[in-house]
Structure formats: structure tokens, C-alpha cells
Design a protein around this motif. Structure first.
Motif, PDB file in Angstrom:
ATOM      1  N   ILE A   1       5.154  -0.657   6.931  1.00 20.85           N
ATOM      2  CA  ILE A   1       5.247  -1.561   6.120  1.00 20.85           C
ATOM      3  C   ILE A   1       5.055  -1.284   4.106  1.00 20.85           C
ATOM      4  CG2 ILE A   1       4.235  -3.791   5.772  1.00 20.85           C
ATOM      5  CD1 ILE A   1       2.716  -3.242   8.402  1.00 20.85           C
ATOM      6  N   ALA A   2       5.818  -2.044   3.799  1.00 21.04           N
ATOM      7  CA  ALA A   2       5.555  -2.145   2.240  1.00 21.04           C
ATOM      8  C   ALA A   2       5.753  -3.394   1.593  1.00 21.04           C
ATOM      9  CB  ALA A   2       6.847  -1.535   1.397  1.00 21.04           C
ATOM     10  N   PHE A   3       5.059  -3.333   0.372  1.00 26.17           N
ATOM     11  CA  PHE A   3       4.750  -4.899  -0.297  1.00 26.17           C
ATOM     12  C   PHE A   3       3.613  -4.521  -1.571  1.00 26.17           C
ATOM     13  CE2 PHE A   3       1.046  -2.915   2.091  1.00 26.17           C
ATOM     14  CZ  PHE A   3       0.141  -3.325   1.474  1.00 26.17           C
ATOM     15  N   ILE A   4       3.841  -5.202  -1.872  1.00 30.94           N
ATOM     16  CA  ILE A   4       3.335  -5.495  -3.393  1.00 30.94           C
ATOM     17  C   ILE A   4       2.335  -5.989  -3.749  1.00 30.94           C
ATOM     18  CG2 ILE A   4       3.275  -6.730  -5.495  1.00 30.94           C
ATOM     19  CD1 ILE A   4       6.052  -5.098  -4.808  1.00 30.94           C
ATOM     20  N   ASP A   5       1.223  -4.824  -4.184  1.00 31.59           N
ATOM     21  CA  ASP A   5      -0.314  -5.541  -4.038  1.00 31.59           C
ATOM     22  C   ASP A   5      -0.261  -4.896  -5.704  1.00 31.59           C
ATOM     23  OD1 ASP A   5      -3.278  -6.236  -3.751  1.00 31.59           O
ATOM     24  OD2 ASP A   5      -3.569  -4.263  -2.755  1.00 31.59           O
ATOM     25  N   GLY A   6      -1.272  -6.243  -6.116  1.00 32.84           N
ATOM     26  CA  GLY A   6      -0.962  -6.233  -7.425  1.00 32.84           C
ATOM     27  C   GLY A   6       0.449  -6.125  -8.755  1.00 32.84           C
ATOM     28  N   ASP A   7      -0.038  -5.058  -9.332  1.00 33.25           N
ATOM     29  CA  ASP A   7       1.734  -5.104  -9.619  1.00 33.25           C
ATOM     30  C   ASP A   7       2.065  -3.307  -9.281  1.00 33.25           C
ATOM     31  OD1 ASP A   7      -0.087  -3.071 -11.032  1.00 33.25           O
ATOM     32  OD2 ASP A   7       0.926  -3.547 -12.932  1.00 33.25           O
ATOM     33  N   GLY A   8       1.546  -3.203  -8.270  1.00 30.20           N
ATOM     34  CA  GLY A   8       1.896  -1.863  -7.969  1.00 30.20           C
ATOM     35  C   GLY A   8       2.786  -1.958  -6.213  1.00 30.20           C
ATOM     36  N   VAL A   9       3.893  -1.616  -5.735  1.00 30.13           N
ATOM     37  CA  VAL A   9       4.110  -0.946  -4.255  1.00 30.13           C
ATOM     38  C   VAL A   9       3.208  -0.201  -3.512  1.00 30.13           C
ATOM     39  CG1 VAL A   9       6.773  -1.151  -3.160  1.00 30.13           C
ATOM     40  CG2 VAL A   9       6.652  -1.602  -5.318  1.00 30.13           C
ATOM     41  N   VAL A  10       2.574  -0.441  -2.354  1.00 32.41           N
ATOM     42  CA  VAL A  10       2.615   0.211  -2.025  1.00 32.41           C
ATOM     43  C   VAL A  10       2.694   0.384  -0.742  1.00 32.41           C
ATOM     44  CG1 VAL A  10      -0.271  -0.211  -0.194  1.00 32.41           C
ATOM     45  CG2 VAL A  10       0.083  -1.372  -2.466  1.00 32.41           C
ATOM     46  N   VAL A  11       2.651   1.793  -0.133  1.00 28.68           N
ATOM     47  CA  VAL A  11       3.175   1.322   1.686  1.00 28.68           C
ATOM     48  C   VAL A  11       1.817   1.653   2.973  1.00 28.68           C
ATOM     49  CG1 VAL A  11       4.628   3.438   3.230  1.00 28.68           C
ATOM     50  CG2 VAL A  11       5.876   2.226   0.872  1.00 28.68           C
ATOM     51  N   ALA A  12       2.230   1.146   3.838  1.00 29.70           N
ATOM     52  CA  ALA A  12       1.367   1.261   4.755  1.00 29.70           C
ATOM     53  C   ALA A  12       1.242   1.917   6.207  1.00 29.70           C
ATOM     54  CB  ALA A  12       0.197   0.251   4.706  1.00 29.70           C
ATOM     55  N   ASP A  13       0.705   2.384   6.890  1.00 31.35           N
ATOM     56  CA  ASP A  13       1.371   2.401   8.568  1.00 31.35           C
ATOM     57  C   ASP A  13       1.822   0.774   9.043  1.00 31.35           C
ATOM     58  OD1 ASP A  13      -0.783   1.514   9.741  1.00 31.35           O
ATOM     59  OD2 ASP A  13      -1.136   3.634   9.518  1.00 31.35           O
ATOM     60  N   ARG A  14       1.927   1.352  10.330  1.00 26.66           N
ATOM     61  CA  ARG A  14       2.258  -0.332  10.704  1.00 26.66           C
ATOM     62  C   ARG A  14       1.327  -1.086  11.140  1.00 26.66           C
ATOM     63  NH1 ARG A  14       2.444  -0.979  16.719  1.00 26.66           N
ATOM     64  NH2 ARG A  14       4.804  -2.166  16.738  1.00 26.66           N
ATOM     65  N   ASP A  15      -0.061  -0.665  11.085  1.00 25.34           N
ATOM     66  CA  ASP A  15      -0.765  -1.402  11.472  1.00 25.34           C
ATOM     67  C   ASP A  15      -2.060  -1.650  10.222  1.00 25.34           C
ATOM     68  OD1 ASP A  15      -0.708  -1.410  14.364  1.00 25.34           O
ATOM     69  OD2 ASP A  15      -1.107   0.728  14.458  1.00 25.34           O
ATOM     70  N   GLY A  16      -1.563  -1.795   8.942  1.00 26.12           N
ATOM     71  CA  GLY A  16      -1.753  -1.196   7.707  1.00 26.12           C
ATOM     72  C   GLY A  16      -2.885  -0.563   7.242  1.00 26.12           C
ATOM     73  N   GLN A  17      -2.846   0.603   7.605  1.00 21.97           N
ATOM     74  CA  GLN A  17      -3.779   1.229   7.498  1.00 21.97           C
ATOM     75  C   GLN A  17      -3.046   2.727   7.042  1.00 21.97           C
ATOM     76  OE1 GLN A  17      -7.097   0.729   8.598  1.00 21.97           O
ATOM     77  NE2 GLN A  17      -6.424  -0.627   9.315  1.00 21.97           N
ATOM     78  N   HIS A  18      -3.624   3.664   6.179  1.00 23.57           N
ATOM     79  CA  HIS A  18      -3.248   4.847   5.197  1.00 23.57           C
ATOM     80  C   HIS A  18      -2.432   4.403   4.123  1.00 23.57           C
ATOM     81  CE1 HIS A  18      -3.882   6.679   9.586  1.00 23.57           C
ATOM     82  NE2 HIS A  18      -4.806   6.846   8.155  1.00 23.57           N
ATOM     83  N   ARG A  19      -3.240   2.942   3.329  1.00 25.50           N
ATOM     84  CA  ARG A  19      -2.455   2.577   2.198  1.00 25.50           C
ATOM     85  C   ARG A  19      -2.381   3.787   1.066  1.00 25.50           C
ATOM     86  NH1 ARG A  19      -3.825  -2.844   0.921  1.00 25.50           N
ATOM     87  NH2 ARG A  19      -3.828  -2.512  -0.873  1.00 25.50           N
ATOM     88  N   GLU A  20      -0.899   4.016   0.415  1.00 25.34           N
ATOM     89  CA  GLU A  20      -0.315   4.470  -0.687  1.00 25.34           C
ATOM     90  C   GLU A  20       0.876   3.904  -1.551  1.00 25.34           C
ATOM     91  OE1 GLU A  20       0.739   9.048  -1.368  1.00 25.34           O
ATOM     92  OE2 GLU A  20       1.396   7.653   0.587  1.00 25.34           O
TER      93      GLU A  20
END
Length: 325
Positions: A107-126
Motif C-alpha cells: 500500500i502506498a500513501f502520503i504521510d506528512g510530505d513523503g510517499v510511504v510504502v507499507a505491506d498489505r497490513d500496514g506494517q514495515h513502513r518505508e
């Protein structure tokens, strides 16, 4: 153009050259700011002059878990995945800007001013890209689930559209930066990009940003945001307003109520009855349409493949993704 949409578009994009499963009730893109939600037509899928390619076949009703996987819904800014036991909340993901990879692993989304990618359960954010606009340019996955179409605007400077490779975090700008527009998304084959002009028209361009073409609106229909695109960008699911219906604001529509042929601007009709509020072109070529309490899966030629009763636990939520098989 509504005052709200114009003001928010100019606020976010005034310094930019180019500075999408959809339900046509637009969410508030900035919950803490108290911006009112936009509105959209609640009528049935508008019928166009383009003829049907074939007649719908009969299809029985099934439970969603028996035939459609990878259904994601938003409830305000919270993301849920529909599982056999019911909707499961995906913690830490901002649903307003979230997109799920076609292989249903990330899953990719915007958090603050950055693009964050997490696994399908919202874990291992980067964080894979910093300095991104917070509204109007959601990260969109490539068909191979390895790259993202993103916008970069460090310090609120001019927005640059480009591609970031998730594994390396390398950002490459498009060779040609097109005119102002919002909500860009790839076609299924990755050769085209479809976007909203910000004035309720849809644009199409090559994947490098060249050969820009704005699709004409037909009659009193206004195609405000693209929500999903088929393989070759010949068809796009849009949030369509008719007549004097409000256009909304710069936040993305999380739903669609019409399919438009990008070669003619005409609506493409389907055999689905009811108030369609979400349309998704799935990775395998099928098309998923949502009407109250019902999901209809169409073949690529728009004949009916199957119909499903939607789970009661998500009927008041917005369908934003239908990925996987």
C-alpha cells in the motif's frame, strides 16, 4: 467551476506546470482543516450514445468472499480490507491518498510530505520519496507493482511529475512536464497517463508526458476526476457531474459513476441497473461496478460475468481498490 475547487486548486498548483476504485462522494482531503466534502450526482450510470458491445449474460448472486478478493474500503481516513470474517482495519495508513498495488502486497500513501510504502497490513513502513504535495497527487502503482507515479514538490516549489522505483527509491522525472493537472494515473499497460485538468475535464498523455490531449466534455456532462483506467487508456472511469451539480474540490473523488471513451468523450453504457457509485478496471481486465448493496463483475467486453451481494459491514464505506484475482 465552483469557488471551493478553484480556490483549492490554485492554492496548491499556482506555482506548478503540473503541479485513481471511485465512489462519487468526495472525502475531505484535509480532515483537520474542516474543508467541506464535495458532492456529486447520485443517479444511475449515465447512458451514452456508444452502443453496447454485446448483451449481458445471466449471473447468479454470490458472497463477495466467494469470488472477489482484494477489496479495500475507506471510512473517513481509515483503510479497511474486506475479509471473510468482515472488514479488517489497516492501521497507520491514510486512506485519503492510499493506493493498493495490483498484486495486493503493498500500500502506498502520503504521510506528512513523503510517499510511504507499507505491506498489505500496514506494517514495515518505508518512506520512498520526500517532498511531495499532500493533496491532489496520490502515488499510483505500475502494473508490475514495482514503481509509483508520483509528484515531487520540495518546500512547496514547482511540482515535478515522475516515477520512483520502490526498491531503490530512485526518482526519475518525466521527460516532458505537462500543463497543470491533478490525480494522474497510469493506464494498465503503462503507456499512457490519464489526469484531471482541475476544471472538470480529463487529459491523456504518453507515459513520458508528451502528446497531451484533453478529452472534450459532451453536452452538459463534466468529467471531474479519473478514478480508474483500462489497459490502453481507451476507457476511463470518472466522477461525472451533470448540469449545475457542484464540481467539488482538489481532493480526489473516491468513486465513479460513468465510463468515458477517451477517443470520443462519449459515455459508454453498461447493462448494470441502479445507482452506480464505484467503477474499477481490475488488473486482469475485468471491470467491477458497485451499486447499493451489489457488486457486478463485467468481462472486458462489458458482458456480465457475475453478481455479488456486498457485505453489510462495508455498505456505508467507500470502495477504493479491487486488486488481486
Amino acid at each position: 467551476m465552483s469557488a471551493t475547487r478553484r480556490a483549492l486548486f490554485l492554492l496548491t498548483a499556482s506555482a506548478a506546470l503540473f503541479t485513481a476504485a471511485c465512489d462519487p462522494h468526495r472525502p475531505d482531503p484535509t480532515p483537520s482543516a474542516g474543508v467541506p466534502n464535495g458532492s456529486a450526482p447520485s443517479g444511475s450510470l449515465p447512458s451514452g450514445s456508444m452502443p453496447e458491445t454485446s448483451t449481458a449474460s445471466s449471473a447468479g448472486s454470490k458472497a463477495p468472499a466467494d469470488g472477489i478478493e482484494g477489496l479495500y474500503y475507506s471510512r473517513r481516513d481509515e483503510l479497511y480490507r474486506l475479509e471473510k470474517s468482515g472488514p479488517k482495519r489497516i492501521p497507520g495508513v491514510h486512506a485519503y491518498t492510499a493506493n493498493v498495488s495490483p498484486d495486493d502486497t503493498k500500500i502506498a500513501f502520503i504521510d506528512g510530505d513523503g510517499v510511504v510504502v507499507a505491506d498489505r497490513d500496514g506494517q514495515h513502513r518505508e518512506t520512498v520519496l520526500a517532498g511531495t504535495p499532500t493533496v491532489g497527487w496520490e502515488p499510483v502503482w505500475s502494473a508490475d507493482s514495482r514503481r509509483l507515479l508520483v509528484a515531487k514538490s520540495p518546500g512547496g516549489q514547482e511540482v515535478t511529475l515522475g516515477v520512483v522505483t520502490v526498491a531503490t527509491k530512485a526518482f526519475v522525472p518525466l521527460a516532458h512536464q505537462p500543463g497543470a493537472g491533478i490525480h494522474p494515473m497510469w493506464s494498465g499497460d503503462g503507456r499512457k497517463i490519464v489526469y484531471a485538468t482541475g476544471t472538470c475535464e480529463i487529459g491523456v498523455m504518453d507515459a513520458d508526458g508528451s502528446n497531451v490531449k484533453v478529452i472534450p466534455n459532451v453536452g452538459d456532462r463534466h468529467n471531474c476526476d479519473p478514478c480508474s483506467v483500462n489497459r490502453d487508456a481507451g476507457l476511463v472511469a470518472v466522477s461525472q457531474r451533470v448540469g449545475d451539480e457542484p464540481w467539488g474540490d482538489i481532493g480526489r473523488d473516491s468513486g465513479a459513476n460513468a465510463i468515458v471513451d477517451t477517443r470520443t468523450g462519449q459515455n459508454v453504457s453498461t447493462n448494470v441497473a441502479g445507482d452506480v457509485n464505484a467503477i474499477v478496471f481490475r488488473p486482469g481486465g475485468d471491470i467491477l461496478l458497485r451499486a447499493p448493496g451489489k457488486l457486478t463483475l463485467l468481462n472486458p467486453d462489458r458482458t456480465v460475468k457475475a453478481q455479488f451481494t456486498e457485505a453489510a459491514g462495508v455498505r456505508d464505506d467507500r470502495l477504493i481498490a479491487a486488486v488481486g484475482r
